[in-house]
Design a protein around this motif. Structure first.
Motif, mmCIF file in Angstrom:
data_model
loop_
_atom_site.group_PDB
_atom_site.id
_atom_site.type_symbol
_atom_site.label_atom_id
_atom_site.label_comp_id
_atom_site.label_asym_id
_atom_site.label_seq_id
_atom_site.Cartn_x
_atom_site.Cartn_y
_atom_site.Cartn_z
ATOM 1 N N GLY A 14 26.438 44.440 45.403
ATOM 2 C CA GLY A 14 27.659 43.649 45.563
ATOM 3 C C GLY A 14 28.228 43.233 44.225
ATOM 4 O O GLY A 14 29.450 43.279 44.012
ATOM 5 N N LEU A 15 27.314 42.797 43.312
ATOM 6 C CA LEU A 15 27.775 42.434 41.974
ATOM 7 C C LEU A 15 28.460 43.617 41.281
ATOM 8 O O LEU A 15 29.524 43.483 40.692
ATOM 9 N N GLN A 16 27.795 44.773 41.367
ATOM 10 C CA GLN A 16 28.350 45.957 40.701
ATOM 11 C C GLN A 16 29.697 46.373 41.307
ATOM 12 O O GLN A 16 30.630 46.752 40.585
ATOM 13 N N ALA A 17 29.798 46.305 42.638
ATOM 14 C CA ALA A 17 31.043 46.696 43.304
ATOM 15 C C ALA A 17 32.178 45.750 42.939
ATOM 16 O O ALA A 17 33.311 46.187 42.648
ATOM 17 N N GLN A 18 31.902 44.438 42.930
ATOM 18 C CA GLN A 18 32.941 43.483 42.585
ATOM 19 C C GLN A 18 33.314 43.568 41.113
ATOM 20 O O GLN A 18 34.471 43.369 40.742
ATOM 21 N N GLN A 19 32.306 43.891 40.287
ATOM 22 C CA GLN A 19 32.595 44.092 38.870
ATOM 23 C C GLN A 19 33.536 45.284 38.681
ATOM 24 O O GLN A 19 34.488 45.242 37.904
ATOM 25 N N ALA A 20 33.267 46.376 39.428
ATOM 26 C CA ALA A 20 34.129 47.561 39.355
ATOM 27 C C ALA A 20 35.537 47.219 39.840
ATOM 28 O O ALA A 20 36.537 47.649 39.246
ATOM 29 N N THR A 25 41.244 45.978 38.578
ATOM 30 C CA THR A 25 42.318 44.983 38.523
ATOM 31 C C THR A 25 42.765 44.749 37.083
ATOM 32 O O THR A 25 43.969 44.675 36.793
ATOM 33 N N SER A 26 41.788 44.647 36.180
ATOM 34 C CA SER A 26 42.116 44.453 34.771
ATOM 35 C C SER A 26 42.917 45.645 34.228
ATOM 36 O O SER A 26 43.878 45.468 33.475
#
Length: 583
Positions: A14-20, A25-26
């Motif tokens: 989940g962390l990795q997916a949200q980071q991606a 977005t950036s």
């Protein structure tokens, strides 16, 4: 332990997916103002579930987190098609509107200083001379106003020719730019296919390629077809020949390019030497090629002069209808073709829309208005010469003067007069006393009947519309010939039942120009409205919305924090388990 480790791993995905997702977005925000950029979205997909409990794979199932399946471009292919089709039409309208405005400026009508006013003053001065034929001042005014008339015609002709040269230069630059962009699309195609086959999403390269295709659609209408590994094939949208593929991702040797015709020179034997440059590269002497064409009709020569863009192979060599290069290998710098009534070996690139089409149509318009000026100039010259010399043929035996009033300043006879070379006879300009104002050319006569006949010829109905480069004085005067006025003893040109006055002919030309210019402006306004609507629709789908990205960022931030909280909780539980076992 196994259960906590699974939970820890799930939270980590989940962390990795949200980071991606945050990275995407950036990237979107960073490129909010990048021309051609397509917003992206991280496509999330749940990982496969695992069984729990004692019932094996058919028991209870628990998920194993999330993965990023791809980074997707948010793009609507149908909207791309609509925008590009509308862009091609706008390219035509915008080019025509720009040049038609310039043609109107050259014609300068209606205006107190335009050609209409100059012509009226020219005939008015003849009227004045008829009232006082012995006045040296009146004669000087006629001579000077005639020079003003011919200078005005010369200037308008030269400006139209300059405008045509400018349009041809623009056409040449456009051809070179098209070829360069096609080469860039070809290169990007290969890079995209390489990255795609390696499992990478080449989104930014695809954006660059789409931007190039958008730009190409302004120059001509084209068709884009998808292929393997995100490749595309580009072909001309219409008017296809045996070879019409512009970009082929699997066989670049089969691709076509465009060549630019820089010169069309008639030879002594009636053939034409056609000079073109491979890929439009006129700055490269090694790109220059010459084709000797025989059997060309006047219409075919005109088509080549107005279009000037040829189908060529991938090396820029002009091709025939079977897509075979014209000339001798390996350089093809020289070649020969023969035209027949049913064949045209040189294949012109004639798209239905785009800047290329607009430029071609503009050159047709320039040719038309130049031809109208030539007809006007020649009709005035031949009619005045006929009355001044009292002869239906040039330099006829028994004519009472050998001084043509109007001449070709380049040394030709009156039959070669155009708006570009018409001028007053230098002998008359230097000595206005040589103007014949009376019924006879006898020195000392005091009547102004011949000058009056010239003035009244302004209202004579002439077949101006039928004048060509080969029209003679007798052709213009026609079967009616010169009609003698028994009262004045001066012959004048008979009215033609199918003719018009020179003034009305020019007025019609100006009216048609106004209508053409108005239509070009109206078409551009309408097409601009259409393309703005389509562009806004596409932008609502593909462009970056800062507000939307900020909302997404907050959503991904909260999801990231929640996953981090799960990891923190599992860490506390693991600490309990580990420390509890050690006590």
């Amino acid at each position: 332990m196994a259960g906590l480790a699974t939970t820890l791993n799930t939270a980590n995905t989940g962390l990795q997916a949200q980071q991606a997702a945050l990275n995407v977005t950036s990237h979107n925000v960073a490129n909010a103002d990048t021309v051609g950029y397509t917003r992206e979205r991280a496509a999330l997909q749940a990982n496969g579930a695992s069984a729990i409990g004692q019932d094996g794979p058919f028991g209870a199932q628990v998920g194993n987190g999330v993965t990023v399946s791809s980074i997707q471009r948010i793009r609507d292919v149908f909207l791309d098609y609509q925008v590009r089709a509308a862009t091609s039409v706008k390219g035509t309208d915008e080019t025509k509107d720009s040049y038609m405005t310039q043609i109107q400026s050259i014609m300068n009508e209606p205006s107190g200083t335009g050609l209409s006013s100059v012509i009226d003053t020219f005939y008015t001065n003849w009227q004045t001379l008829s009232k006082d034929p012995q006045s040296s001042n009146s004669r000087t005014l006629v001579a000077q106003q005639t020079k003003t008339l011919t200078d005005t015609l010369n200037d308008m002709y030269n400006k139209l020719q300059k405008l045509q040269t400018d349009s041809q230069t623009s056409l040449q630059n456009t051809v070179s730019d098209i070829n360069n962009k096609l080469n860039q699309v070809d290169k990007l195609n290969q890079q995209i296919m390489d990255l795609k086959s390696a499992g990478t999403e080449p989104n930014d390269l695809m954006d660059q390629r789409d931007l190039l295709v958008d730009q190409l659609s302004e120059d001509f209408n084209l068709k884009s077809s998808p292929g393997n590994l995100e490749s595309i094939t580009l072909t001309a949208g219409d008017n296809l020949t045996a070879g019409s593929t512009l970009v082929n991702p699997t066989d670049s040797s089969s691709e076509n390019r465009l060549a630019y015709i820089s010169g069309i020179d008639k030879q002594a034997d009636g053939s034409y030497n056609i000079t073109y440059y491979k890929n439009g590269a006129t700055s490269d002497a090694n790109s220059k090629c010459t084709i000797n064409a025989t059997g060309l009709s006047d219409d075919q020569v005109k088509q080549l002069q107005e279009n000037r863009v040829l189908w060529a192979n991938s090396d820029g060599v002009a091709v025939d209808s079977s897509n075979n290069p014209i000339g001798t290998a390996p350089n093809y710098t020289t070649g020969s073709v023969t035209y027949t009534s049913t064949s045209a070996p040189l294949q012109l690139f004639t798209p239905s829309d785009g800047v290329l089409t607009g430029t071609t149509q503009v050159q047709q318009n320039i040719d038309k208005y130049t031809d109208d000026l030539n007809k006007l100039a020649k009709s005035i010259a031949l009619s005045v010469n006929a009355i001044e010399e009292q002869s239906s043929t040039a330099e006829a035996a028994g004519a009472d003067t050998t001084n043509d009033f109007f001449v070709d300043k380049n040394g030709g006879n009156e039959n070669t007069i155009t708006a570009g070379n018409i001028t007053i006879n230098t002998a008359i300009l230097n000595d206005p006393s040589k103007i014949v104002a009376s019924a006879t050319a006898t020195s000392g006569t005091t009547d102004g009947t011949r000058a009056l006949a010239v003035a009244q010829s302004q209202n004579t109905l002439l077949n101006v519309q039928d004048i060509t480069t080969s029209t003679t004085r007798s052709d213009l005067i026609g079967t009616g010939g010169l009609v003698l006025n028994s009262t004045t003893g001066v012959s004048a040109i008979a009215n033609s039942s199918t003719g018009t006055t020179t003034g009305n002919y020019y007025s019609t030309t100006i009216d048609v120009l106004g209508e053409d210019a108005q239509k070009a402006s109206k078409d551009l306004t309408n097409q601009t409205t259409i393309i703005n609507s389509l562009t806004q629709t596409r932008a609502s789908v593909s462009s970056v919305s800062i507000d939307e990205e900020m909302t997404n960022m907050i959503q991904f931030q909260h999801a990231y924090a929640a996953n981090a909280k799960i990891i923190s909780t599992v860490d506390s539980l693991l600490d309990v388990v580990v420390n509890g076992l050690m006590k």
